[in-house]
Scaffold this active site. Structure first.
Site, mmCIF file in Angstrom:
data_model
loop_
_atom_site.group_PDB
_atom_site.id
_atom_site.type_symbol
_atom_site.label_atom_id
_atom_site.label_comp_id
_atom_site.label_asym_id
_atom_site.label_seq_id
_atom_site.Cartn_x
_atom_site.Cartn_y
_atom_site.Cartn_z
ATOM 1 N N ARG A 37 49.393 59.896 43.951
ATOM 2 C CA ARG A 37 49.910 59.903 42.924
ATOM 3 C C ARG A 37 50.623 61.219 42.121
ATOM 4 N NH1 ARG A 37 47.423 54.219 39.695
ATOM 5 N NH2 ARG A 37 48.652 53.073 40.695
ATOM 6 N N LYS A 192 42.547 37.436 42.570
ATOM 7 C CA LYS A 192 42.869 36.201 41.687
ATOM 8 C C LYS A 192 44.552 35.628 42.157
ATOM 9 C CE LYS A 192 41.441 39.291 38.763
ATOM 10 N NZ LYS A 192 42.247 40.492 38.117
ATOM 11 N N GLY A 326 45.713 48.475 44.630
ATOM 12 C CA GLY A 326 44.546 48.270 43.599
ATOM 13 C C GLY A 326 43.141 48.637 45.457
ATOM 14 N N GLY A 349 50.629 46.557 41.277
ATOM 15 C CA GLY A 349 51.186 45.112 40.210
ATOM 16 C C GLY A 349 52.404 44.939 40.316
HETATM 17 P P1 ADP Z 1 44.506 44.028 45.276
HETATM 18 O O1 ADP Z 1 43.647 45.022 44.267
HETATM 19 O O2 ADP Z 1 44.559 44.964 45.854
HETATM 20 O O3 ADP Z 1 45.630 43.486 44.481
HETATM 21 P P2 ADP Z 1 42.655 42.187 44.352
HETATM 22 O O4 ADP Z 1 42.078 42.842 43.258
HETATM 23 O O5 ADP Z 1 43.672 40.983 43.996
HETATM 24 O O6 ADP Z 1 43.216 43.555 44.986
HETATM 25 O O7 ADP Z 1 41.770 41.364 44.787
HETATM 26 C C1 ADP Z 1 40.196 42.317 45.207
HETATM 27 C C2 ADP Z 1 39.685 41.563 44.677
HETATM 28 O O8 ADP Z 1 39.183 40.617 45.844
HETATM 29 C C3 ADP Z 1 37.712 42.476 45.326
HETATM 30 O O9 ADP Z 1 37.076 42.816 44.240
HETATM 31 C C4 ADP Z 1 37.487 41.346 46.435
HETATM 32 O O10 ADP Z 1 36.010 41.596 46.389
HETATM 33 C C5 ADP Z 1 37.360 40.463 45.848
HETATM 34 N N1 ADP Z 1 37.382 39.266 46.999
HETATM 35 C C6 ADP Z 1 38.232 39.303 48.488
HETATM 36 N N2 ADP Z 1 37.365 38.305 48.537
HETATM 37 C C7 ADP Z 1 36.921 37.233 48.361
HETATM 38 C C8 ADP Z 1 36.675 35.950 47.946
HETATM 39 N N3 ADP Z 1 35.957 35.370 49.487
HETATM 40 N N4 ADP Z 1 35.494 35.947 47.098
HETATM 41 C C9 ADP Z 1 35.106 36.550 45.923
HETATM 42 N N5 ADP Z 1 35.645 38.007 45.626
HETATM 43 C C10 ADP Z 1 36.744 37.782 46.816
HETATM 44 MG MG MG Z 2 43.019 44.469 42.282
#
Ligand code: ADP
Ligand code: MG
Length: 368
Positions: A37, A192, A326, A349
């Site tokens: 960044r 989420k 992230g 985000g």
């Molecule tokens: P990003 O930051 O890349 O947008 P998210 O914040 O939406 O991704 O999600 C990341 C989290 O999702 C990680 O901490 C990971 O452990 C969790 N995760 C992935 N698969 C599962 C699952 N099957 N059950 C629970 N948590 C999960």
């Molecule tokens: Mg995340």
């Protein structure tokens, strides 16, 4: 998207106030783990220096101090690192008042969020920060999805422009969904559904195929009546999940996992059959957008799916690949073939919201 850039402005002898996204992770020893960044802002800083600006005042935040000073969230290490990267002194100041008094060419103000007014989009704080500056530059894509003092109020006070990195990031992301090389395959995982459902509604109109993994997939599976036992799920999203699967929002085909790696009664990763199934679509894709790990990758027992999908998408060399998020970036950090990814978004985000809404609060004031 037609943003006003620095090319539209004579910057000579100007004091330039610039919002950047230096929200980097610092290790336990407060050393910078990943400086992508910071590096991202160097072309704009160099452009300003080459065009004879009087001073560059950098504004940034780090972490979530919520209005109180926290030594471990000081931007001092960032100032030092930036100074090394530029081969030039970067003055580090603690308050806006110190910033006005500073006459070094480049100045970085301490963490904006040590003052709670950054996040509340505060007019008085904007005036304090903008005092003495001639123009404002937004070079913080990763913070532009929030309406804050720096992203939306300062642009009301000063003539405002988009930094070069911001322009590139916005256009790359928008182009990838507007006129993608097809098939456009979206890989979505993570935790989420609530945060990503709007995105899926939009992408079901644009994508050809949406591969759903990670915690996200559980909600879709459960919504169709599959027993997922104690796995992470969002029950209030079943209806929406069913609507998405039924094609209510668009014609993209949703592909769900068909086997799993479990930890007791919880699904924690996609299984080998699912990896094969997802890979078929990834191999044929012209464009791939990936956000969200496919399993609980932090535990190496459940990082197999994420690693395998990463390998598939970097193996598809002709495809245009965009990755953001992230946790997704953490999951692939240090992996081989990172350079095969065409675009790594600095703002997770912000990337999702830009795809979903076509614009961001912090971009609106920069429109031509
Ligand atoms: P990003 O930051 O890349 O947008 P998210 O914040 O939406 O991704 O999600 C990341 C989290 O999702 C990680 O901490 C990971 O452990 C969790 N995760 C992935 N698969 C599962 C699952 N099957 N059950 C629970 N948590 C999960
Ligand atoms: Mg995340």
């Amino acid at each position: 998207m037609n943003l006003r850039t620095l090319k539209d402005c004579n910057v000579s002898q100007k004091i330039v106030l610039m919002r950047v996204d230096y929200n980097v992770s610092l290790g336990k020893t407060l050393r910078i783990v990943d400086d992508a960044r910071i590096i991202h802002t160097i072309p704009t800083i160099n452009y300003l220096l080459d065009h004879g600006v009087k001073q560059i005042r950098l504004l940034a935040h780090l972490g979530k101090p919520e209005g109180v000073y926290k030594k471990e969230l000081s931007l001092l290490p960032v100032a030092e690192h930036l100074s090394e990267l530029l081969g030039q002194e970067v003055a580090f100041v603690k308050t806006p008042q110190e910033m006005y008094a500073e006459d070094d060419k480049i100045v970085l103000l301490e963490n904006l969020r040590f003052d709670s007014r950054e996040e509340s989009a505060d007019y008085e704080y904007a005036k304090e920060l903008a005092q003495g500056s001639d123009i404002f530059v937004n070079e913080g894509f990763g913070v532009s999805h929030r309406a804050t003092t720096t992203t939306t109020i300062i642009p009301e006070l000063l003539p405002s422009y988009a930094g070069f990195g911001l322009v590139e990031e916005v256009n790359t992301i928008l182009d990838s969904i507007k006129s993608p090389k097809r098939p456009l395959v979206v890989v979505v995982g993570g935790a989420k559904v609530k945060d990503k459902i709007g995105l899926l509604q939009v992408l079901s109109k644009k994508a050809d195929t949406i591969l759903v993994g990670g915690g996200m997939a559980n909600t879709f599976l459960a919504a169709t009546g599959i027993d997922i036992a104690d796995s992470l799920v969002e029950q209030d999203k079943y209806e929406l999940a069913r609507e998405l699967l039924a094609g209510k929002y668009g014609s993209a085909k949703f592909i769900l996992p068909i086997d799993f790696i479990k930890d007791g009664t919880m699904i924690k990763d996609i299984g080998a059959e699912t990896i094969r199934l997802f890979s078929k679509f990834i191999k044929e894709a012209g464009t791939i957008i990936w956000n969200g790990p496919l399993g609980v990758f932090e535990d190496e027992r459940f990082s197999v799916g994420t690693d395998a999908i990463y390998k598939e998408l970097t193996d598809n060399e002709p495809a245009f690949v965009i990755v953001g998020g992230g946790d997704t970036l953490t999951a692939i950090k240090g992996h081989e073939a990172l350079s095969r990814i065409d675009f790594i978004s600095t703002g997770g985000g912000a990337m999702l919201e830009l795809i979903e809404k076509g614009t961001l609060p912090g971009l609106q004031p920069l429109l031509q």
